[in-house]
Design an enzyme around this catalytic site. Structure first.
Site, PDB file in Angstrom:
ATOM      1  N   GLY A  38      58.278  91.486  95.300  1.00 49.83           N
ATOM      2  CA  GLY A  38      58.027  91.728  96.727  1.00 49.83           C
ATOM      3  C   GLY A  38      56.559  92.015  96.993  1.00 49.83           C
ATOM      4  O   GLY A  38      55.973  91.513  97.962  1.00 49.83           O
ATOM      5  N   LYS A  55      66.119  81.969 100.598  1.00 52.38           N
ATOM      6  CA  LYS A  55      65.991  81.846 102.048  1.00 52.38           C
ATOM      7  C   LYS A  55      64.589  81.545 102.545  1.00 52.38           C
ATOM      8  O   LYS A  55      63.622  82.121 102.062  1.00 52.38           O
ATOM      9  CB  LYS A  55      66.461  83.153 102.691  1.00 52.38           C
ATOM     10  N   GLY A  95      60.930  87.497  90.183  1.00 52.80           N
ATOM     11  CA  GLY A  95      61.760  87.735  89.000  1.00 52.80           C
ATOM     12  C   GLY A  95      62.331  86.489  88.355  1.00 52.80           C
ATOM     13  O   GLY A  95      62.252  86.322  87.134  1.00 52.80           O
ATOM     14  N   ARG A 115      58.167  96.183  81.381  1.00 53.55           N
ATOM     15  CA  ARG A 115      57.359  97.006  82.303  1.00 53.55           C
ATOM     16  C   ARG A 115      56.695  98.180  81.595  1.00 53.55           C
ATOM     17  O   ARG A 115      55.598  98.596  81.983  1.00 53.55           O
ATOM     18  CB  ARG A 115      58.231  97.502  83.455  1.00 53.55           C
TER      19      ARG A 115
HETATM   20  P1  AMP Z   1      64.612  84.696  96.015  1.00 55.35           P
HETATM   21  O1  AMP Z   1      64.914  86.132  95.708  1.00 55.35           O
HETATM   22  O2  AMP Z   1      64.447  84.400  97.458  1.00 55.35           O
HETATM   23  O3  AMP Z   1      63.510  84.125  95.154  1.00 55.35           O
HETATM   24  O4  AMP Z   1      65.925  83.896  95.650  1.00 55.35           O
HETATM   25  C1  AMP Z   1      66.466  83.854  94.374  1.00 55.35           C
HETATM   26  C2  AMP Z   1      67.898  83.437  94.490  1.00 55.35           C
HETATM   27  O5  AMP Z   1      67.973  82.169  95.117  1.00 55.35           O
HETATM   28  C3  AMP Z   1      68.580  83.290  93.155  1.00 55.35           C
HETATM   29  O6  AMP Z   1      69.557  84.293  93.026  1.00 55.35           O
HETATM   30  C4  AMP Z   1      69.205  81.909  93.233  1.00 55.35           C
HETATM   31  O7  AMP Z   1      70.546  81.868  92.758  1.00 55.35           O
HETATM   32  C5  AMP Z   1      69.192  81.595  94.713  1.00 55.35           C
HETATM   33  N1  AMP Z   1      69.223  80.154  94.970  1.00 55.35           N
HETATM   34  C6  AMP Z   1      68.349  79.235  94.550  1.00 55.35           C
HETATM   35  N2  AMP Z   1      68.754  78.001  94.911  1.00 55.35           N
HETATM   36  C7  AMP Z   1      69.901  78.136  95.588  1.00 55.35           C
HETATM   37  C8  AMP Z   1      70.803  77.224  96.201  1.00 55.35           C
HETATM   38  N3  AMP Z   1      70.587  75.915  96.163  1.00 55.35           N
HETATM   39  N4  AMP Z   1      71.889  77.737  96.808  1.00 55.35           N
HETATM   40  C9  AMP Z   1      72.107  79.061  96.808  1.00 55.35           C
HETATM   41  N5  AMP Z   1      71.288  79.968  96.256  1.00 55.35           N
HETATM   42  C10 AMP Z   1      70.201  79.524  95.646  1.00 55.35           C
END
Ligand code: AMP
Length: 405
Positions: free
Chosen positions: A384, A202, A361, A40
């Protein structure tokens, strides 16, 4: 570029207030806190160098971490001042408070070509309140404002919004301008086929961006934890995989909308499944792959996309003209569950005809760790902020910058 940028400014002999994103990871070392990744800081150097070449003096402000409105040693920007000094090969004095007599004296002493770094702006609660009086003190004698902190532009804080409104000129830094050019320009009228890879934990967090992208993309590849809510919406069994039962109806609506719009929304055909996942210990019990089309059995949890899905997705990626990727395909932090994410990084890097834009990230980490950082067109610095921008939301830190005449 509709916004004023540093290239438009003539700041010779004037003091410029620059909001940078020095929210860097720090780790302990015998000599004190050490910056473990200075990306950064590196990325904002072109803006700082340009302003210095133009003969201005610079007052830099940033946040670091979430100190909740009061000073906390572990969130001090002091180690950053020393590091920046080394990178620029000049002393970078540090003001131990971002406002007040010491900061005012230090800025008054600044000569053209010199830089001052202020302490963490989030040590004051007024920063996050977007307080105009605090912003006035922050700006001090500088009446030119530059924002190069795209990663904080979705926050309406004093250093990102109020300061910009108070300054006589408020312009985007080079990094900010680049983010707006790629996320705005390239994606507003993308070369087709336009393919989106969307992963992460999610569906709930990505609903807005999914809806917006359904209106633009030709193909959307879904992976990661969010895929199981979609599978549940299709009446499939997902074992103990991550899922948001309250978002099943939303997932159904998205699948239907994709169908109506003719967007190809692909879900993983096969999955790496395990019985135990120890996230803190970064390990899983021995895993196996489901067969293509097979449900996930009770007591098993999906942690990555399987080989058939990797192959299908890689083939899709190879024929895209524009690629946008946000979010990992599995629990990427655990090496045994990172293969799917790396396979996507490899496939994106292999398609050199496409404009490829990576945000968020984990996907950025995957691309860099796999050594493909140079092979993609653009890596966005704001997780974000880039999602909100792609959703079509107004980013206060961008809106507050002046338009080009
Ligand atoms: P995000 O911040 O929404 O992009 O989510 C990133 C996070 O999603 C990471 O910490 C991953 O470990 C988690 N993740 C990805 N695939 C899975 C999965 N199949 N089950 C649980 N967590 C997941």
């Amino acid at each position: 570029m509709p916004k004023l940028t540093v290239q438009d400014l003539q700041p010779k002999g004037r003091q410029v207030f620059v909001r940078v994103d020095f929210n860097v990871p720090l780790e302990p070392s015998p000599e004190g806190p050490r910056i473990s990744d200075d990306t950064r800081i590196q990325e904002t150097l072109p803006t700082l160098k340009l302003l210095l070449e133009k003969g201005s003096s610079l007052v830099l402000a940033s946040h670091l971490g979430r100190p909740k409105g009061k000073p906390e040693e572990k969130y001090s920007l002091k180690p950053v001042a020393a590091h920046l000094g080394k990178l620029l090969n000049c002393p970078v004095p540090f003001a131990s408070d971002c406002v007040g007599p010491q900061a005012d004296q230090a800025r008054a002493a600044l000569k053209p070509g010199e830089i001052l770094l202020l302490e963490n702006v989030r040590f004051h609660p007024d920063e996050e309140k977007n307080d105009a009086e605090f912003a006035k003190k922050l700006l001090g004698t500088a009446n030119i404002y530059v924002n190069d902190a795209f990663g904080s532009a979705h926050r309406a804080h004093a250093s990102t919004e109020a300061c910009a409104k108070l300054a006589s000129q408020a312009a985007a830094g080079l990094l900010m301008a680049k983010e707006l050019r790629y996320l705005g320009g390239e994606l507003s009228d993308p070369k087709r086929p336009f393919l989106v890879i969307l992963g992460g934990a999610k569906v709930g967090d990505k609903i807005g961006v999914l809806r917006a992208l359904l209106q633009k993309a030709n193909t959307i590849l879904i992976g990661g934890g969010m895929s199981y809510t979609f599978r549940l919406a299709q009446g499939r069994k997902i074992g103990t995989s991550l899922c948001e039962p309250d978002k099943v109806d939303l997932a159904k609506a998205i699948l239907a909308e994709a169908g109506q719009r003719g967007v190809r929304l692909l879900l993983p055909e096969d999955t790496l499944i395990v019985q135990e996942l120890d996230f803190a210990g970064r390990k899983v019990s021995p895993g196996k792959f489901t067969k293509p089309g097979e449900d996930i059995p009770d007591g098993w949890e999906g942690v990555d996309i399987g080989p058939k899905t990797q192959e299908t997705y890689a083939k899709e990626i190879s024929s895209a003209a524009t690629i946008l990727w946000n979010g990992p395909m599995g629990v990427f932090e655990i090496p045994a569950c990172a293969e799917g994410t790396f396979a996507m990084a490899k496939a994106v890097a292999a398609n050199q005809r496409a404009v490829s834009i990576i945000g968020g990230g984990d996907s950025v980490k995957a691309v860099k760790k796999a050594g493909f950082g140079e092979k993609v067109t653009f890596i966005s610095t704001g997780g974000g902020a880039s999602l909100e921008f792609l959703e079509g939301k107004v980013l206060p830190g961008v809106a507050a910058l002046q338009d080009r005449p």
